[in-house]
Design a protein around this motif. Structure first.
Motif, PDB file in Angstrom:
ATOM      1  N   GLN A  84      14.382  31.636  36.248  1.00  0.00           N
ATOM      2  CA  GLN A  84      15.244  33.011  35.906  1.00  0.00           C
ATOM      3  C   GLN A  84      15.979  33.649  37.351  1.00  0.00           C
ATOM      4  N   GLU A  85      15.723  33.236  38.506  1.00  0.00           N
ATOM      5  CA  GLU A  85      16.523  33.685  39.610  1.00  0.00           C
ATOM      6  C   GLU A  85      18.006  33.374  39.747  1.00  0.00           C
ATOM      7  N   THR A  86      18.220  32.158  38.923  1.00  0.00           N
ATOM      8  CA  THR A  86      19.670  31.786  39.006  1.00  0.00           C
ATOM      9  C   THR A  86      20.484  32.940  38.266  1.00  0.00           C
ATOM     10  N   ALA A  87      19.833  34.041  37.587  1.00  0.00           N
ATOM     11  CA  ALA A  87      20.515  35.130  36.955  1.00  0.00           C
ATOM     12  C   ALA A  87      21.563  35.811  37.698  1.00  0.00           C
ATOM     13  N   GLN A  88      21.177  36.272  38.857  1.00  0.00           N
ATOM     14  CA  GLN A  88      21.707  37.122  39.704  1.00  0.00           C
ATOM     15  C   GLN A  88      23.024  36.243  40.242  1.00  0.00           C
ATOM     16  N   PRO A  89      23.055  35.129  41.014  1.00  0.00           N
ATOM     17  CA  PRO A  89      24.087  34.412  41.250  1.00  0.00           C
ATOM     18  C   PRO A  89      25.032  34.055  40.189  1.00  0.00           C
ATOM     19  N   LEU A  90      24.533  33.528  39.063  1.00  0.00           N
ATOM     20  CA  LEU A  90      25.453  33.391  37.993  1.00  0.00           C
ATOM     21  C   LEU A  90      26.243  34.727  37.381  1.00  0.00           C
ATOM     22  N   VAL A  91      25.560  35.727  37.515  1.00  0.00           N
ATOM     23  CA  VAL A  91      26.217  36.873  36.818  1.00  0.00           C
ATOM     24  C   VAL A  91      27.257  37.460  38.026  1.00  0.00           C
ATOM     25  N   ASN A  92      26.855  37.519  39.340  1.00  0.00           N
ATOM     26  CA  ASN A  92      27.839  37.791  40.425  1.00  0.00           C
ATOM     27  C   ASN A  92      28.916  36.839  40.323  1.00  0.00           C
ATOM     28  N   LEU A  93      28.680  35.554  40.458  1.00  0.00           N
ATOM     29  CA  LEU A  93      29.835  34.789  40.261  1.00  0.00           C
ATOM     30  C   LEU A  93      30.950  34.852  39.361  1.00  0.00           C
ATOM     31  N   LEU A  94      30.558  35.061  38.247  1.00  0.00           N
ATOM     32  CA  LEU A  94      31.213  35.219  37.018  1.00  0.00           C
ATOM     33  C   LEU A  94      32.347  36.557  37.266  1.00  0.00           C
ATOM     34  N   PHE A  95      31.650  37.624  37.520  1.00  0.00           N
ATOM     35  CA  PHE A  95      32.636  39.006  37.677  1.00  0.00           C
ATOM     36  C   PHE A  95      33.218  38.938  38.845  1.00  0.00           C
ATOM     37  N   ASP A  96      32.795  38.235  39.722  1.00  0.00           N
ATOM     38  CA  ASP A  96      33.559  38.208  41.201  1.00  0.00           C
ATOM     39  C   ASP A  96      34.772  37.444  40.990  1.00  0.00           C
ATOM     40  N   GLU A  97      34.756  36.113  40.146  1.00  0.00           N
ATOM     41  CA  GLU A  97      35.796  35.423  39.730  1.00  0.00           C
ATOM     42  C   GLU A  97      36.918  35.962  38.902  1.00  0.00           C
ATOM     43  N   ILE A  98      36.284  36.768  38.000  1.00  0.00           N
ATOM     44  CA  ILE A  98      37.165  37.551  37.077  1.00  0.00           C
ATOM     45  C   ILE A  98      38.191  38.476  37.841  1.00  0.00           C
ATOM     46  N   SER A  99      37.530  39.178  38.948  1.00  0.00           N
ATOM     47  CA  SER A  99      38.305  40.025  39.583  1.00  0.00           C
ATOM     48  C   SER A  99      39.336  39.261  40.430  1.00  0.00           C
ATOM     49  N   ASN A 100      38.742  38.248  41.101  1.00  0.00           N
ATOM     50  CA  ASN A 100      39.784  37.540  41.800  1.00  0.00           C
ATOM     51  C   ASN A 100      40.729  36.884  41.112  1.00  0.00           C
ATOM     52  N   ALA A 101      40.650  36.551  39.921  1.00  0.00           N
ATOM     53  CA  ALA A 101      41.624  35.923  38.969  1.00  0.00           C
ATOM     54  C   ALA A 101      42.513  36.915  38.535  1.00  0.00           C
ATOM     55  N   THR A 102      42.393  37.983  38.674  1.00  0.00           N
ATOM     56  CA  THR A 102      43.502  39.146  38.124  1.00  0.00           C
ATOM     57  C   THR A 102      44.391  39.198  39.244  1.00  0.00           C
ATOM     58  N   GLU A 103      44.190  38.629  40.467  1.00  0.00           N
ATOM     59  CA  GLU A 103      45.188  38.827  41.766  1.00  0.00           C
ATOM     60  C   GLU A 103      45.554  37.429  41.827  1.00  0.00           C
ATOM     61  N   ASP A 104      44.779  36.350  41.728  1.00  0.00           N
ATOM     62  CA  ASP A 104      44.995  35.072  42.383  1.00  0.00           C
ATOM     63  C   ASP A 104      45.905  34.000  41.499  1.00  0.00           C
ATOM     64  N   GLU A 105      45.710  34.335  40.115  1.00  0.00           N
ATOM     65  CA  GLU A 105      46.070  33.203  39.184  1.00  0.00           C
ATOM     66  C   GLU A 105      47.687  32.989  39.554  1.00  0.00           C
ATOM     67  N   PRO A 106      48.386  31.916  39.419  1.00  0.00           N
ATOM     68  CA  PRO A 106      49.730  31.876  39.751  1.00  0.00           C
ATOM     69  C   PRO A 106      50.885  32.505  38.918  1.00  0.00           C
ATOM     70  N   THR A 107      50.459  32.709  37.676  1.00  0.00           N
ATOM     71  CA  THR A 107      51.298  33.654  36.783  1.00  0.00           C
ATOM     72  C   THR A 107      50.785  34.975  36.269  1.00  0.00           C
ATOM     73  N   GLU A 108      51.879  35.746  36.190  1.00  0.00           N
ATOM     74  CA  GLU A 108      51.529  37.275  35.604  1.00  0.00           C
ATOM     75  C   GLU A 108      50.839  37.117  34.279  1.00  0.00           C
ATOM     76  N   GLU A 109      51.134  36.036  33.315  1.00  0.00           N
ATOM     77  CA  GLU A 109      50.325  36.096  32.020  1.00  0.00           C
ATOM     78  C   GLU A 109      48.921  35.764  32.415  1.00  0.00           C
ATOM     79  N   LEU A 110      48.558  34.827  33.213  1.00  0.00           N
ATOM     80  CA  LEU A 110      47.269  34.594  33.319  1.00  0.00           C
ATOM     81  C   LEU A 110      46.501  35.554  34.101  1.00  0.00           C
ATOM     82  N   ARG A 111      47.200  36.228  35.178  1.00  0.00           N
ATOM     83  CA  ARG A 111      46.529  37.428  35.812  1.00  0.00           C
ATOM     84  C   ARG A 111      46.238  38.367  34.713  1.00  0.00           C
ATOM     85  N   GLU A 112      47.202  38.612  34.014  1.00  0.00           N
ATOM     86  CA  GLU A 112      46.733  39.701  32.880  1.00  0.00           C
ATOM     87  C   GLU A 112      45.720  39.257  31.952  1.00  0.00           C
ATOM     88  N   SER A 113      45.765  37.883  31.619  1.00  0.00           N
ATOM     89  CA  SER A 113      44.523  37.619  30.713  1.00  0.00           C
ATOM     90  C   SER A 113      43.125  37.419  31.145  1.00  0.00           C
TER      91      SER A 113
END
Length: 210
Positions: A84-113
């Motif tokens: 069950q301890e995997t819950a914390q890193p899985l949740v954190n990674l997902l939402f950190d990556e979502i946040s990063n993708a809004t800035e780091d994706e190569p196109t505006e369309e992908l960033r917006e998505s």
């Protein structure tokens, strides 16, 4: 979903050594934009499954949600013996990556998505026999039902607590037709506002770190 695994920038797959040289996925957590993926067969099948089980009093609200921009479907699966301890890193990674993708994706369309306003989460739970399995749209009914649920993935209880809309139904999938020890296998669909995610992350962290 192979589509989720193939999405490189957002989503995590945990793998373990299987038989021989095989490496088997044991946990997946990702998110898919409903509007971008709506023509995918698996997405269409998932949405139809949710529509079929949505109670009448929530159908209009749920249909409106499905037409909105900025709605993500969280893909979340773990094999039963993953700690069950995997819950914390899985949740954190997902939402950190979502946040990063809004800035780091190569196109505006992908960033917006990846600028999600709401998330849909479909999960497995178990309900005690004397609990009320009606649709839970809010207020006392929702809290009463949630307190009598068993959440195989502990983080789901925190998503459920902050959900703006949720409904549940008895699972009739293969291998889950029989109740065991008066516990009913259930499915729960919950809709969570993106601005509630920090609260969920905080509660998950406190659960495992005190």
């Amino acid at each position: 979903s192979d589509d989720g695994v193939a999405q490189n920038t957002v989503g995590t797959v945990l793998k373990a050594q299987g038989a021989g040289d095989e490496v088997d996925p044991i946990a997946v957590m990702s998110v898919m934009n409903l509007q971008r993926r709506k023509k995918m067969k698996w997405m269409q099948e998932t949405i139809e499954y949710l529509r079929k089980n949505c109670p009448k009093d929530l159908k209009d609200q749920f249909e409106a949600l499905l037409g909105e921009e900025g709605v993500g479907l969280i893909i979340h699966e773990r094999v039963i013996n993953v700690p069950q301890e995997t819950a914390q890193p899985l949740v954190n990674l997902l939402f950190d990556e979502i946040s990063n993708a809004t800035e780091d994706e190569p196109t505006e369309e992908l960033r917006e998505s990846f600028k999600f306003k709401k998330y849909i989460l479909l999960t497995r739970t178990f309900l005690e026999e004397d609990a009320e399995p009606a649709g839970v749209g809010g207020g006392k009914r929702k809290r009463d039902a949630a307190t009598e649920m068993v959440y195989p993935r502990p983080e789901d209880q925190f998503f459920h607590k902050v959900s703006k809309m949720s409904f549940q139904w008895k699972s009739r999938e293969l291998g889950e037709n029989d109740d065991v020890d008066s516990i009913k296998p259930m499915r729960v669909c919950m809709v969570v506002d993106a601005n509630s995610v920090p609260q969920v992350r905080k509660q998950v962290k406190e659960m495992f770190t005190g």
